[in-house]
Design an enzyme around this catalytic site. Structure first.
Site, mmCIF file in Angstrom:
data_model
loop_
_atom_site.group_PDB
_atom_site.id
_atom_site.type_symbol
_atom_site.label_atom_id
_atom_site.label_comp_id
_atom_site.label_asym_id
_atom_site.label_seq_id
_atom_site.Cartn_x
_atom_site.Cartn_y
_atom_site.Cartn_z
ATOM 1 N N ASP A 246 -11.752 -3.185 9.548
ATOM 2 C CA ASP A 246 -11.466 -3.912 8.539
ATOM 3 C C ASP A 246 -10.536 -3.617 8.001
ATOM 4 O O ASP A 246 -9.609 -3.062 6.847
ATOM 5 C CB ASP A 246 -12.171 -2.359 7.441
ATOM 6 C CG ASP A 246 -12.530 -2.735 5.561
ATOM 7 O OD1 ASP A 246 -13.509 -3.663 6.156
ATOM 8 O OD2 ASP A 246 -12.584 -1.984 5.148
ATOM 9 N N ASP B 94 -7.353 3.964 6.254
ATOM 10 C CA ASP B 94 -9.136 4.183 6.622
ATOM 11 C C ASP B 94 -9.372 3.082 7.986
ATOM 12 O O ASP B 94 -10.018 2.421 8.139
ATOM 13 C CB ASP B 94 -9.098 2.988 5.405
ATOM 14 C CG ASP B 94 -9.464 3.933 4.228
ATOM 15 O OD1 ASP B 94 -9.829 5.154 3.976
ATOM 16 O OD2 ASP B 94 -9.821 3.167 3.574
#
Length: 238
Positions: free
Chosen positions: A171, A188
Site C-alpha cells: 500500500d 503503515d
C-alpha cells in the site's frame, strides 16, 4: 491518558479491552502516559505516548470498525498466519500482530521504518518519527530539497524490503511515507505481505506504479515500472 479532547475518538477507541491492554503495557514499563491524537483514521488512531522524556507512537486499532474482508485479502495466503479465527476481534488482533512482525522484519533488514517496541492485542507501541513531539510530515506534505534523491532512496527501501525482509509493502504511496531530515520513512505496514504471498507480485508492481505517478508530478525522471520491478526483484542491476 491526557489531552484526548475529541470525545468521539475517545469513545470509539478506549473500550474496556483496549484500556486493559494499555494498563498491561504501562505495567510492563513501555509507556507512562498517553497524550493527544497524532493521526486518526477509520480503522485506527495514533497517539503520542511517553515513557519518561522519550516519545513513542501508540497505534490503537478500533475493534468495532474496519473492513475485515480487506484485511483477509492480506492475511490469507501469508504462511506466517495460518489457522486464525475469523471473528472481528481475533482478526484485528492478528492484523496488529502482523504489523508488529512486519515492522520487526523490516527494521532488522535495515529498512527505515518506525522501530517496533511492543504489542498487546490491538495496541502497538513503536518509535516516534518526528522531533520535539511533532510528527514528521508525510511525503505529500513535505518540501523536498531533492525529489530525485528521495525517489532513489524509496526504490532502495522497496528493494531492501523485498530482498532482505522478504516483504512487499502492498500500500505504498505518498500517504504512507514520512520525511525525516530529508529521508523517507515507510510506515503503515500492517498490510505488507510475504514475498511468497500469491499476490505479492501484483502488490509490488502497484507500489512501484504509485511511486512513479507521484514523482512524475515532481518532474523526476522515473524508471518504467517494469524496469523498477526487475531491479527490485534482482533481475537487473540497480
Amino acid at each position: 491518558i491526557k489531552g484526548v479532547e475529541d470525545r468521539k475518538v475517545a469513545s470509539e477507541v478506549f473500550d474496556k479491552a483496549t484500556l486493559l491492554s494499555l494498563y498491561d503495557l504501562a505495567n510492563k514499563g513501555f509507556i507512562d502516559l498517553l497524550f493527544g491524537v497524532i493521526k486518526s483514521g477509520k480503522e485506527s488512531s495514533v497517539f503520542l505516548g511517553k515513557k519518561g522524556n522519550k516519545n513513542f507512537a501508540v497505534k490503537i486499532h478500533r475493534v468495532g470498525t474496519g473492513d475485515y474482508r480487506a484485511m483477509l485479502k492480506y492475511i490469507d495466503g501469508d504462511h506466517r498466519f495460518k489457522g486464525i479465527k475469523r471473528g472481528h476481534r481475533s482478526l484485528v488482533y492478528t492484523w496488529v500482530k502482523k504489523e508488529f512482525k512486519n515492522l520487526t522484519q523490516a527494521h532488522e533488514a535495515g529498512v527505515h521504518v518506525p522501530k517496533p517496541i511492543a504489542v498487546e492485542h490491538n495496541v502497538l507501541v513503536m518509535e516516534f518519527i518526528g522531533e520535539n513531539g511533532v510528527s514528521a510530515p508525510l511525503l505529500r506534505e513535505a518540501r523536498l530539497r531533492s525529489p530525485r534523491r528521495v525517489y532513489e532512496l524509496l526504490l532502495t527501501s522497496v528493494k531492501k524490503l523485498y530482498r532482505k525482509a522478504k516483504l512487499v509493502h502492498g500500500d505504498l504511496s505518498e500517504y504512507n511515507v514520512m520525511i525525516l531530515k530529508d529521508k523517507p520513512v515507510l510506515f503503515d505496514v500492517s498490510q505488507a505481505v510475504s514475498g511468497q504471498h500469491p499476490m505479492a507480485d501484483q502488490f509490488l508492481r502497484r507500489d512501484l506504479e504509485n511511486l512513479s505517478k507521484y514523482f512524475k508530478r515532481l518532474n523526476v525522471d522515473v524508471l518504467p515500472t517494469e524496469e523498477a520491478y526487475r531491479m527490485v526483484k534482482g533481475d537487473v542491476k540497480g
